[in-house]
Design a protein around this motif. Structure first.
Motif, PDB file in Angstrom:
ATOM      1  N   TYR A   1      16.262  34.652  -9.794  1.00  0.00           N
ATOM      2  CA  TYR A   1      16.805  33.459  -9.160  1.00  0.00           C
ATOM      3  C   TYR A   1      17.942  32.869 -10.000  1.00  0.00           C
ATOM      4  O   TYR A   1      19.004  32.529  -9.493  1.00  0.00           O
ATOM      5  CB  TYR A   1      15.697  32.421  -8.951  1.00  0.00           C
ATOM      6  N   THR A   2      17.743  32.791 -11.310  1.00  0.00           N
ATOM      7  CA  THR A   2      18.730  32.199 -12.214  1.00  0.00           C
ATOM      8  C   THR A   2      20.046  32.965 -12.208  1.00  0.00           C
ATOM      9  O   THR A   2      21.121  32.367 -12.223  1.00  0.00           O
ATOM     10  CB  THR A   2      18.177  32.154 -13.656  1.00  0.00           C
ATOM     11  N   PHE A   3      19.986  34.290 -12.162  1.00  0.00           N
ATOM     12  CA  PHE A   3      21.192  35.097 -12.303  1.00  0.00           C
ATOM     13  C   PHE A   3      21.714  35.679 -10.998  1.00  0.00           C
ATOM     14  O   PHE A   3      22.627  36.500 -11.004  1.00  0.00           O
ATOM     15  CB  PHE A   3      20.966  36.183 -13.360  1.00  0.00           C
TER      16      PHE A   3
ATOM     17  N   ASN B   1      30.462  38.964 -19.195  1.00  0.00           N
ATOM     18  CA  ASN B   1      30.323  38.351 -20.514  1.00  0.00           C
ATOM     19  C   ASN B   1      29.459  37.095 -20.468  1.00  0.00           C
ATOM     20  O   ASN B   1      28.613  36.874 -21.338  1.00  0.00           O
ATOM     21  CB  ASN B   1      31.691  38.039 -21.124  1.00  0.00           C
ATOM     22  N   GLU B   2      29.679  36.274 -19.448  1.00  0.00           N
ATOM     23  CA  GLU B   2      28.890  35.054 -19.305  1.00  0.00           C
ATOM     24  C   GLU B   2      27.414  35.380 -19.065  1.00  0.00           C
ATOM     25  O   GLU B   2      26.523  34.738 -19.624  1.00  0.00           O
ATOM     26  CB  GLU B   2      29.435  34.213 -18.161  1.00  0.00           C
ATOM     27  N   LEU B   3      27.148  36.385 -18.239  1.00  0.00           N
ATOM     28  CA  LEU B   3      25.776  36.810 -17.986  1.00  0.00           C
ATOM     29  C   LEU B   3      25.103  37.245 -19.283  1.00  0.00           C
ATOM     30  O   LEU B   3      24.002  36.800 -19.602  1.00  0.00           O
ATOM     31  CB  LEU B   3      25.741  37.958 -16.974  1.00  0.00           C
TER      32      LEU B   3
ATOM     33  N   TYR C   1      10.038  45.274 -15.945  1.00  0.00           N
ATOM     34  CA  TYR C   1      10.564  45.187 -14.593  1.00  0.00           C
ATOM     35  C   TYR C   1      12.070  45.365 -14.688  1.00  0.00           C
ATOM     36  O   TYR C   1      12.727  44.749 -15.527  1.00  0.00           O
ATOM     37  CB  TYR C   1      10.259  43.834 -13.938  1.00  0.00           C
ATOM     38  N   TYR C   2      12.615  46.217 -13.833  1.00  0.00           N
ATOM     39  CA  TYR C   2      14.067  46.391 -13.780  1.00  0.00           C
ATOM     40  C   TYR C   2      14.668  45.226 -13.007  1.00  0.00           C
ATOM     41  O   TYR C   2      14.409  45.066 -11.819  1.00  0.00           O
ATOM     42  CB  TYR C   2      14.431  47.706 -13.093  1.00  0.00           C
ATOM     43  N   LEU C   3      15.474  44.409 -13.677  1.00  0.00           N
ATOM     44  CA  LEU C   3      16.094  43.251 -13.026  1.00  0.00           C
ATOM     45  C   LEU C   3      17.213  43.675 -12.079  1.00  0.00           C
ATOM     46  O   LEU C   3      17.197  43.372 -10.902  1.00  0.00           O
ATOM     47  CB  LEU C   3      16.654  42.284 -14.074  1.00  0.00           C
TER      48      LEU C   3
ATOM     49  N   ALA D   1       5.798  39.136 -14.288  1.00  0.00           N
ATOM     50  CA  ALA D   1       6.161  38.908 -12.889  1.00  0.00           C
ATOM     51  C   ALA D   1       6.768  37.516 -12.699  1.00  0.00           C
ATOM     52  O   ALA D   1       7.807  37.369 -12.041  1.00  0.00           O
ATOM     53  CB  ALA D   1       4.940  39.088 -11.984  1.00  0.00           C
ATOM     54  N   GLU D   2       6.149  36.511 -13.278  1.00  0.00           N
ATOM     55  CA  GLU D   2       6.670  35.146 -13.135  1.00  0.00           C
ATOM     56  C   GLU D   2       8.051  35.007 -13.775  1.00  0.00           C
ATOM     57  O   GLU D   2       8.962  34.404 -13.199  1.00  0.00           O
ATOM     58  CB  GLU D   2       5.692  34.143 -13.753  1.00  0.00           C
ATOM     59  N   SER D   3       8.220  35.563 -14.963  1.00  0.00           N
ATOM     60  CA  SER D   3       9.519  35.491 -15.635  1.00  0.00           C
ATOM     61  C   SER D   3      10.588  36.235 -14.857  1.00  0.00           C
ATOM     62  O   SER D   3      11.735  35.791 -14.772  1.00  0.00           O
ATOM     63  CB  SER D   3       9.406  36.066 -17.049  1.00  0.00           C
ATOM     64  N   THR D   4      10.223  37.356 -14.286  1.00  0.00           N
ATOM     65  CA  THR D   4      11.169  38.147 -13.502  1.00  0.00           C
ATOM     66  C   THR D   4      11.685  37.353 -12.308  1.00  0.00           C
ATOM     67  O   THR D   4      12.891  37.326 -12.044  1.00  0.00           O
ATOM     68  CB  THR D   4      10.501  39.453 -13.031  1.00  0.00           C
TER      69      THR D   4
END
Length: 145
Positions: free
Chosen positions: A131-133, A71-73, A57-59, A123-126
């Motif tokens: 949301y996290t980033f 850099n932090e990302l 999946y393309y984030l 899908a779940e990890s995506t």
């Protein structure tokens, strides 16, 4: 039977209380889009051959990342990638991706549940990663001043 052939055999299928749908997205039949009903905005793509299947999946694109946080990302992605169930994080050209590869032994004919679980896991990890980033990305208000 490779992953493409397996997903081509159904339009909609239920797996562990989740509805999955699949369809070809290219004219060669070598790329399938898998949708998990619970996450309609997160299509997982599948490319497959006789040796492995690759779910991805393309984030987001690199230019969507706020340069002040790049850099932090990258640091957080590296640290987090080991904790993502059944998946890894990488880049394809300028696009960040979450992906998972299954070997021939885990192909649909040999282990159909493991194969479907991988599609759901990506899908779940995506969803969790997006949301996290979210705060690391440039928003339209950032570019309009």
């Amino acid at each position: 039977m490779n992953g493409i052939e397996a997903f081509a055999t159904f339009n909609t299928r239920k797996f562990r209380e989740k509805n999955l749908s699949a369809f070809c997205v290219d004219t060669t039949g070598e790329l399938i889009q898998i949708n998990v009903e619970e996450f309609p905005d997160v299509p997982v793509y599948l490319s497959s051959d006789e040796e492995q299947s690759l779910f991805f999946y393309y984030l987001f694109n690199e230019d969507e990342v706020d340069p002040r946080h790049l850099n932090e990302l990258n640091e957080q992605l590296l640290q987090l990638s080991i904790n993502i169930p059944l998946c890894a994080i990488g880049k394809i050209r300028h696009r960040y991706v979450v992906f998972a590869a299954l070997s021939l032994d885990a192909q649909p004919a040999a282990a159909p549940d493991a194969f479907l679980q991988q599609a759901v896991a990506v899908a779940e990890s995506t969803v969790e990663l997006l949301y996290t980033f979210e705060s690391f990305l440039v928003t339209s208000s950032d570019t309009t001043g």
